[in-house]
Write a protein that holds these residues in place. Structure first.
Motif, PDB file in Angstrom:
ATOM      1  N   ASN A 270      21.615  40.130  15.113  1.00 15.09           N
ATOM      2  CA  ASN A 270      21.226  41.535  15.267  1.00 15.09           C
ATOM      3  C   ASN A 270      20.676  42.134  13.984  1.00 15.09           C
ATOM      4  N   ALA A 271      20.244  41.268  13.066  1.00 14.41           N
ATOM      5  CA  ALA A 271      19.777  41.743  11.759  1.00 14.41           C
ATOM      6  C   ALA A 271      18.568  42.659  11.869  1.00 14.41           C
ATOM      7  N   THR A 272      17.661  42.368  12.812  1.00 12.64           N
ATOM      8  CA  THR A 272      16.436  43.169  12.899  1.00 12.64           C
ATOM      9  C   THR A 272      16.678  44.559  13.478  1.00 12.64           C
ATOM     10  N   GLU A 273      17.899  44.826  13.922  1.00 16.11           N
ATOM     11  CA  GLU A 273      18.258  46.171  14.361  1.00 16.11           C
ATOM     12  C   GLU A 273      18.982  46.931  13.252  1.00 16.11           C
ATOM     13  N   GLY A 274      19.168  46.261  12.115  1.00 12.99           N
ATOM     14  CA  GLY A 274      19.843  46.858  10.972  1.00 12.99           C
ATOM     15  C   GLY A 274      19.017  46.737   9.712  1.00 12.99           C
ATOM     16  N   LEU A 275      19.531  45.961   8.733  1.00 15.06           N
ATOM     17  CA  LEU A 275      18.848  45.833   7.446  1.00 15.06           C
ATOM     18  C   LEU A 275      17.477  45.191   7.571  1.00 15.06           C
ATOM     19  N   ALA A 276      17.308  44.284   8.538  1.00 16.21           N
ATOM     20  CA  ALA A 276      16.051  43.546   8.649  1.00 16.21           C
ATOM     21  C   ALA A 276      15.024  44.232   9.537  1.00 16.21           C
ATOM     22  N   ALA A 277      15.258  45.490   9.893  1.00 14.69           N
ATOM     23  CA  ALA A 277      14.233  46.225  10.642  1.00 14.69           C
ATOM     24  C   ALA A 277      12.955  46.272   9.810  1.00 14.69           C
ATOM     25  N   PRO A 278      11.795  46.054  10.421  1.00 17.85           N
ATOM     26  CA  PRO A 278      10.540  45.984   9.659  1.00 17.85           C
ATOM     27  C   PRO A 278      10.297  47.178   8.743  1.00 17.85           C
ATOM     28  N   VAL A 279      10.751  48.374   9.129  1.00  8.65           N
ATOM     29  CA  VAL A 279      10.465  49.564   8.327  1.00  8.65           C
ATOM     30  C   VAL A 279      11.347  49.663   7.090  1.00  8.65           C
ATOM     31  N   ARG A 280      12.461  48.899   7.055  1.00  5.81           N
ATOM     32  CA  ARG A 280      13.369  49.070   5.917  1.00  5.81           C
ATOM     33  C   ARG A 280      13.653  47.796   5.138  1.00  5.81           C
ATOM     34  N   ILE A 281      13.251  46.641   5.639  1.00  8.06           N
ATOM     35  CA  ILE A 281      13.667  45.410   4.982  1.00  8.06           C
ATOM     36  C   ILE A 281      13.093  45.271   3.569  1.00  8.06           C
ATOM     37  N   LEU A 282      11.840  45.691   3.351  1.00  9.62           N
ATOM     38  CA  LEU A 282      11.245  45.527   2.024  1.00  9.62           C
ATOM     39  C   LEU A 282      11.924  46.413   0.973  1.00  9.62           C
ATOM     40  N   PRO A 283      12.064  47.738   1.192  1.00 13.05           N
ATOM     41  CA  PRO A 283      12.734  48.535   0.169  1.00 13.05           C
ATOM     42  C   PRO A 283      14.187  48.136  -0.053  1.00 13.05           C
ATOM     43  N   ILE A 284      14.891  47.786   1.007  1.00 14.54           N
ATOM     44  CA  ILE A 284      16.287  47.376   0.840  1.00 14.54           C
ATOM     45  C   ILE A 284      16.369  46.052   0.096  1.00 14.54           C
ATOM     46  N   SER A 285      15.466  45.123   0.418  1.00 13.33           N
ATOM     47  CA  SER A 285      15.459  43.836  -0.281  1.00 13.33           C
ATOM     48  C   SER A 285      15.197  44.021  -1.770  1.00 13.33           C
TER      49      SER A 285
END
Length: 378
Positions: A270-285
């Protein structure tokens, strides 16, 4: 000069979540005693698919609850083992327990969400408490969380049990749940607004008002998701209901996974519904990489190369302290592994790899397999 600017940026990326973690330290608290508060009866709802090894312990822990009236309903979700037989045997001895069975999983539904939706319809009481089959409750847990819901006039309250971790990937990665939660979520904003962007929860334990649940659509409104812990609170907030979080470290336990493969698959599903969502994964990474991994790499590089200025050394040491502080505080308060805290940068590196793997799989049109069911990520 450029190196100074870089080390300052690294230090700030490290300190930002550390500061918020410390601010949240006093705001993310255990539920208080219910006291003399009159509590509505609770329907404790447990979705179960092939849970024969632990379902008896889960049900029996609920049956030991005090301070509130309740029923326990276990939804057998197409189990191929003895799950249903075990629950039926308990139900024959205790009238508070019922076994229900789901029908064939409809197209477009996630298995857990479908089981929870059926459970909600089978429930008889005004409060609905969704509890995973691998959670064990203390006798006070239900009454104390219900008191938070009623006193705070919340539509939903969720809690994070203490995570039991035995294998190396469990104690390395699962404590990051609290690090991300308290290091990136402004708990006060979550608690005092209904802004969906501040939604948070844990799918292992969710308590809701029955009327509010059905008013906003419940699990049927998130039927395709695998992340009810995040998306159910978001749904409630979108519908104008306040949600809350409480610390269940001393009131509930959970052993989510049993080996490294389960940990990797579980965190990726379920990562793409949390941290790995396309809109947030780059800034969070970027924030996690610069603030939680780079400080340790810089320290090693400066130690090997030498010649750093006093200011550069200070920036790096402060960044390391900022990265480690939340993890060691978390290990102390949430009874987590000290080894996982010590190896924090390695854990962050693996977590980021899982997030990017999950996003890549989604973009490639892959599928997720969980509990012997395959779900498309398109």
């Amino acid at each position: 000069m450029m190196f100074d600017v870089f080390t300052i940026a690294v230090m700030l990326c490290s300190l930002a979540p550390a500061v918020l973690f410390c601010v949240n330290w006093r705001r993310y608290v255990p539920p208080p005693q219910a006291g003399s508060l009159s509590l509505p009866a609770i329907s404790v709802l447990i979705p179960a698919r092939d849970e024969q090894d632990g379902i008896a312990a889960a049900v029996e822990s609920v049956l030991a609850s005090t301070g509130v009236a309740f029923e326990v309903i276990v939804m057998d979700d197409g189990s191929t083992d003895r799950t249903a037989d075990i629950v039926e045997a308990i139900a024959k001895k205790d009238a508070r327990v019922r076994l229900e069975r789901t029908q064939t999983l409809p197209i477009g539904w996630n298995g857990k969400q479908h089981a929870c939706w059926d459970l909600a319809h089978a429930a008889r009481h005004d409060l609905l408490c969704f509890v995973d089959a691998d959670v064990r409750l203390s006798p006070e847990c239900l009454a104390r969380v219900a008191a938070v819901l009623i006193r705070g006039q919340r539509g939903l309250v969720s809690g994070f049990p203490r995570q039991i971790t035995e294998t190396w990937l469990e104690w390395l990665l699962l404590p990051l749940i609290h690090f991300v939660l308290l290091g990136f979520l402004p708990v006060e904003r979550m608690r005092n607004t209904t802004d969906p962007s501040f939604a948070a929860g844990c799918g292992q334990f969710i308590l809701v008002q029955r009327k509010d649940y059905f008013a906003c659509g419940g699990h049927a409104a998130i039927k395709t998701t695998m992340h009810d812990g995040l998306l159910l609170p978001r749904l409630f907030r979108q519908c104008g209901y306040q949600t809350d979080l409480t610390d269940l470290t001393n009131l509930a336990t959970c052993r989510m996974y049993r080996n490294a493969w389960q940990v990797l698959q579980g965190l990726a599903k379920n990562a793409t519904e949390g941290l790995a969502a396309p809109v947030r994964i780059l800034p969070i990474s970027l924030l996690l990489f610069l603030g939680q991994i780079v400080p340790f790499a810089l320290a090693a590089w400066l130690w090997l190369v030498g010649g750093s200025s006093v200011a550069e050394s200070v920036y790096v040491l402060v960044a390391i302290a900022g990265a480690w502080l939340p993890r060691f505080l978390g290990a102390y308060r949430f009874r987590q592994s000290w080894r996982g805290a010590l190896l924090h940068p390695l854990g962050i590196g693996i977590l980021l790899a899982i997030q990017w793997y999950a996003l890549t799989r989604k973009l490639a049109g892959g599928s997720v397999t969980w509990k012997d069911r395959s779900y498309s990520e398109l």
